[in-house]
Design a protein around this motif. Structure first.
Motif, PDB file in Angstrom:
ATOM      1  N   GLY A  46       0.800  -1.157  -0.096  1.00 55.76           N
ATOM      2  CA  GLY A  46       0.009   0.015   0.036  1.00 55.76           C
ATOM      3  C   GLY A  46       0.865   1.043  -0.108  1.00 55.76           C
ATOM      4  O   GLY A  46       1.906   1.281  -0.374  1.00 55.76           O
ATOM      5  N   THR A  47       0.341   2.386   0.242  1.00 56.49           N
ATOM      6  CA  THR A  47       1.089   3.663   0.622  1.00 56.49           C
ATOM      7  C   THR A  47       1.216   3.910   2.056  1.00 56.49           C
ATOM      8  O   THR A  47       0.338   3.993   2.953  1.00 56.49           O
ATOM      9  N   PRO A  48       2.582   3.701   2.391  1.00 54.94           N
ATOM     10  CA  PRO A  48       2.853   3.530   3.827  1.00 54.94           C
ATOM     11  C   PRO A  48       2.537   5.083   4.365  1.00 54.94           C
ATOM     12  O   PRO A  48       2.667   6.053   3.685  1.00 54.94           O
ATOM     13  N   GLN A  49       2.144   4.875   5.801  1.00 53.57           N
ATOM     14  CA  GLN A  49       1.970   6.053   6.554  1.00 53.57           C
ATOM     15  C   GLN A  49       3.255   6.598   7.039  1.00 53.57           C
ATOM     16  O   GLN A  49       4.312   5.686   7.145  1.00 53.57           O
ATOM     17  N   THR A  50       3.545   8.013   6.993  1.00 53.07           N
ATOM     18  CA  THR A  50       4.916   8.555   7.687  1.00 53.07           C
ATOM     19  C   THR A  50       4.662   9.288   8.804  1.00 53.07           C
ATOM     20  O   THR A  50       3.707   9.748   9.027  1.00 53.07           O
ATOM     21  N   ALA A  51       5.561   9.203   9.611  1.00 49.36           N
ATOM     22  CA  ALA A  51       5.925   9.938  10.805  1.00 49.36           C
ATOM     23  C   ALA A  51       7.318  10.226  11.155  1.00 49.36           C
ATOM     24  O   ALA A  51       8.193   9.427  10.861  1.00 49.36           O
ATOM     25  N   ASP A  52       7.614  11.416  11.748  1.00 51.14           N
ATOM     26  CA  ASP A  52       8.990  11.681  12.498  1.00 51.14           C
ATOM     27  C   ASP A  52       8.864  11.679  13.804  1.00 51.14           C
ATOM     28  O   ASP A  52       7.980  12.044  14.271  1.00 51.14           O
ATOM     29  N   GLN A  53       9.751  11.093  14.365  1.00 47.68           N
ATOM     30  CA  GLN A  53       9.568  10.887  15.701  1.00 47.68           C
ATOM     31  C   GLN A  53      11.095  11.481  16.439  1.00 47.68           C
ATOM     32  O   GLN A  53      12.088  10.822  16.127  1.00 47.68           O
ATOM     33  N   THR A  54      11.339  12.496  17.277  1.00 48.40           N
ATOM     34  CA  THR A  54      12.630  12.704  17.938  1.00 48.40           C
ATOM     35  C   THR A  54      12.505  11.901  19.220  1.00 48.40           C
ATOM     36  O   THR A  54      11.704  12.089  20.104  1.00 48.40           O
ATOM     37  N   VAL A  55      13.719  11.336  19.277  1.00 49.62           N
ATOM     38  CA  VAL A  55      14.337  10.512  20.230  1.00 49.62           C
ATOM     39  C   VAL A  55      15.467  11.025  21.039  1.00 49.62           C
ATOM     40  O   VAL A  55      16.534  11.382  20.412  1.00 49.62           O
ATOM     41  N   GLN A  56      15.423  11.168  22.527  1.00 49.80           N
ATOM     42  CA  GLN A  56      16.613  11.741  22.995  1.00 49.80           C
ATOM     43  C   GLN A  56      17.419  10.414  23.215  1.00 49.80           C
ATOM     44  O   GLN A  56      16.929   9.415  23.496  1.00 49.80           O
ATOM     45  N   THR A  57      18.705  10.727  22.902  1.00 48.88           N
ATOM     46  CA  THR A  57      20.013   9.872  23.224  1.00 48.88           C
ATOM     47  C   THR A  57      21.303  10.600  23.827  1.00 48.88           C
ATOM     48  O   THR A  57      21.028  11.736  23.942  1.00 48.88           O
ATOM     49  N   GLN A  58      21.940   9.728  24.246  1.00 48.47           N
ATOM     50  CA  GLN A  58      23.229  10.270  24.942  1.00 48.47           C
ATOM     51  C   GLN A  58      23.754  11.086  23.988  1.00 48.47           C
ATOM     52  O   GLN A  58      24.775  12.060  24.446  1.00 48.47           O
TER      53      GLN A  58
END
Length: 172
Positions: A46-58
């Motif tokens: 299909g047509t994938p849904q998209t999302a951006d997520q900011t993750v805190q890292t060291q």
């Protein structure tokens, strides 16, 4: 080069990824996904849904770019993020594995490559009863993750995930 970054803390649990993508696709409706500037291509239903997520890292905040869809109760996801610095492959891949397994149980693991870059393929019995097949790669400063999550038994999941996983192409 950053050797001791804990990647476990930066990767969202796989189950949470599937929740983000609730669009249903038809089993025969596959298309090539090759986001501009992402450095990869893969066949997705299909047509994938998209999302951006900011993750805190060291190492500071990391933006994960995610693409996902599902067929029935089976989820397909691919994501990538750019650390903007080189990472030690062994420590990095171990951290991704540990983060993806979470409270589940690691059933299998193997070293693999894509485009000459190191990676891993893991099979996980997830805490929610699903089975996850995942591949992940460190390519320079980028992390790529491919996930297939299904209620099927592990052996069936590995077989069913194979075409999706094999379609992933990483450019240099």
């Amino acid at each position: 080069m950053l050797n001791k970054i804990s990647m476990r803390a930066l990767i969202s649990p796989a189950a949470a990824i599937c929740v983000l993508f609730s669009s249903a696709a038809n089993a025969g409706d596959w298309q090539r996904l090759a986001p501009a500037g992402a450095g990869f291509s893969i066949m997705m239903p299909g047509t994938p849904q998209t999302a951006d997520q900011t993750v805190q890292t060291q190492a500071g905040p990391l933006v994960m770019h995610m693409f996902g869809s599902e067929i029935g109760k089976t989820g397909y996801a691919v994501m990538y993020g750019d650390y903007k610095m080189q990472m030690d492959p062994k420590h990095g891949l171990d951290g991704v594995r540990d983060g993806e397994v979470g409270k589940g149980r690691l059933l299998g693991e193997e070293n693999i490559t894509a485009g000459g870059y190191p990676g891993r393929r893991i099979l996980v019995a997830m805490a929610d009863g699903n089975t996850m097949v995942s591949q992940f790669f460190l390519a320079g400063t980028k992390l790529y993750q491919i996930m297939y999550i299904t209620p099927n038994a592990p052996r069936e999941a590995l077989q069913a995930a194979a075409p999706f996983m094999k379609s992933f192409q990483l450019g240099r």
